[in-house]
Write an enzyme that holds these catalytic residues in place. Structure first.
Site, short mmCIF file in Angstrom:
data_model
loop_
_atom_site.label_atom_id
_atom_site.label_comp_id
_atom_site.label_asym_id
_atom_site.label_seq_id
_atom_site.Cartn_x
_atom_site.Cartn_y
_atom_site.Cartn_z
N GLU A 22 -0.05 0.15 4.39
CA GLU A 22 -0.42 -0.46 3.58
C GLU A 22 -2.11 -1.79 4.33
O GLU A 22 -1.72 -2.32 5.15
CB GLU A 22 0.71 -1.97 3.34
N CYS B 11 4.28 -1.06 -0.62
CA CYS B 11 4.88 -2.26 -0.15
C CYS B 11 6.13 -2.98 -1.15
O CYS B 11 7.26 -1.90 -1.36
CB CYS B 11 4.40 -3.13 0.18
N LYS C 164 -0.75 -1.86 -6.18
CA LYS C 164 0.12 -2.13 -5.76
C LYS C 164 1.00 -3.10 -7.37
O LYS C 164 0.16 -3.88 -7.76
CB LYS C 164 0.41 -3.08 -4.40
N1 LIG Z 1 3.69 -6.12 1.97
C1 LIG Z 1 4.35 -7.01 1.35
O1 LIG Z 1 5.23 -6.49 -0.15
N2 LIG Z 1 5.92 -7.24 1.92
C2 LIG Z 1 6.62 -8.03 1.03
C3 LIG Z 1 7.35 -8.01 1.73
C4 LIG Z 1 9.16 -7.00 2.04
O2 LIG Z 1 8.36 -6.48 0.87
O3 LIG Z 1 9.36 -6.43 2.88
#
Ligand SMILES: NC(=O)NCCC(=O)O
Length: 384
Positions: free
Chosen positions: A119, A233, A196
């Site tokens: 990401e 993510c 996203k």
């Molecule tokens: N980049 C992101 O969305 N991280 C959030 C934390 C997670 O989903 O573990």
């Protein structure tokens, strides 16, 4: 919580369990054993010289009479940011381009057809700071930004589909920023982009300061090597997000991520694997590695003392198959390339055995959800 000194769950199990126990533990934790893939020795030499881990595994499907095997090799890349976060922006981006170029070169020698990076791979994960400059300067066009042009060259050179998650600046629509993955065909043409859908508001993941929830739905991209989607993510915590890519026909769903151990490491092995099982598809979970320090201290309204780093990005990228088996993870502490050979026929074969698509009550869920989102909704609780 362990940092770089603790390499991986797999290594710990191998070191400490007697062989018979190890076999049973692996059977339960990883499903049936994935075959080790024979990769060229030159690739291992290049990986070792380039200081990154290289691993290869393969998933089998049964032979069919009416369909030939549909074999595809995917490459998952996890990496540290090579330069400190206070280095000038262009230098950081260039260093990351060089790093990814070198890893992709090795992926090509391993016969990878589709490669996916982590990401927001062109930048440090600066969203924790909530500062605008210089971090918003890492954003670029998803149509003709320098990173997309770079990825188009990679795609053409290596005849490889490239999935490139970036911070997007959409100059056509008010200069708005998005957390986007661009899918580039092996011809070098841009197939499209996906954004996203869910933004974290947890711990130091203060990403809503930078971009909004995606507005492109759940596109699936038809490539020469199969139908792919990208669930970025935090979307991996949302079973319905995975489901919608699967409803649109995804056979492989990539999950490029950035997440830290204290927050999510115990969820990591479960979520993408569960999505592969529930949706009869392959899932590819990718996480960045190491620590990133920022010039200024920040807090996140959680009572913790002001700090400059995010915690430990634990790598551990892996691929899960529709039958619930999965590859071992890459290490927690090293850059790495995971090459995995998939036979996409396995998706339909598992669907025919377990029948989740057939037995899912989508119409009923759709009706009930349509009611549940109305302000006038009253939950269906039966009381005495
Ligand atoms: N980049 C992101 O969305 N991280 C959030 C934390 C997670 O989903 O573990």
């Amino acid at each position: 919580m362990a940092g770089a000194e603790w390499e991986s769950l797999e290594q710990c199990l191998e070191k400490n369990l007697p062989l018979a126990d190890l076999r049973e533990v692996k059977r339960i934790l990883y499903g049936k054993e994935t075959r080790e893939l024979h990769l060229p020795s030159g690739a291992f030499e290049a990986a070792s010289k380039g200081d990154f881990e290289l691993r290869g595994y393969g998933f089998e499907a049964a032979e069919e009479q009416q369909r030939r095997p549909r074999i595809v090799r995917v490459g998952l890349v996890q990496n540290r940011t090579p330069l400190p976060a206070d280095t000038p922006v262009v230098k950081q981006v260039t260093a990351l381009h060089r790093r990814i170029e070198a890893i992709t070169e090795v992926a090509a020698t391993c016969g990878v057809n589709i490669i996916c990076f982590q990401e927001a791979w062109t930048m440090p994960f600066a969203f924790c700071t909530r500062e605008r400059l210089p971090w918003t300067e890492f954003a670029e066009s998803a149509e003709d930004g320098p990173t997309i042009r770079f990825c188009q060259e990679l795609a053409r050179k290596h005849d490889m589909v490239v999935v490139s998650p970036i911070l997007e600046r959409d100059a056509e629509h008010g200069d708005v920023l998005w957390n986007t993955a661009v899918v580039i065909s092996n011809s070098g043409a841009i197939l499209g982009k996906t954004r996203k859908n869910h933004i974290p508001r947890v711990g130091d993941f203060n990403e809503s300061t930078y971009y909004m929830e995606g507005n492109l739905g759940h596109p699936v991209f038809q490539t020469q090597f199969g139908r792919i989607a990208v669930n970025i993510c935090y979307g991996r915590h949302h079973p319905l997000n995975w489901l919608m890519y699967s409803v649109n026909g995804a056979e492989i769903i990539f999950n490029p991520s950035a997440t830290v151990g204290a927050l999510s490491e115990s969820l990591w092995p479960i979520e993408a694997r569960n999505a592969a099982i529930a949706n009869h598809c392959f899932t590819c979970a990718i996480n960045r590695v190491g620590e990133e320090r920022f010039p200024n201290e920040f807090t996140s309204g959680d009572g913790k003392k002001a700090h400059r780093d995010f915690g430990y990005f634990y790598g551990s990228s892996y691929v899960a198959a529709p039958d619930g088996s999965r590859t071992p993870g890459l290490s927690r502490n090293q850059d790495g390339l995971l090459v995995t050979e998939l036979d996409l026929n396995l998706c339909r074969q598992v669907n025919d055995i377990w029948g989740f698509k057939m037995t899912g009550r989508y119409e009923m869920y759709a009706q009930e959800l349509a009611e549940a989102v109305k302000p006038s909704y009253s939950p269906n609780i039966v009381k005495e």
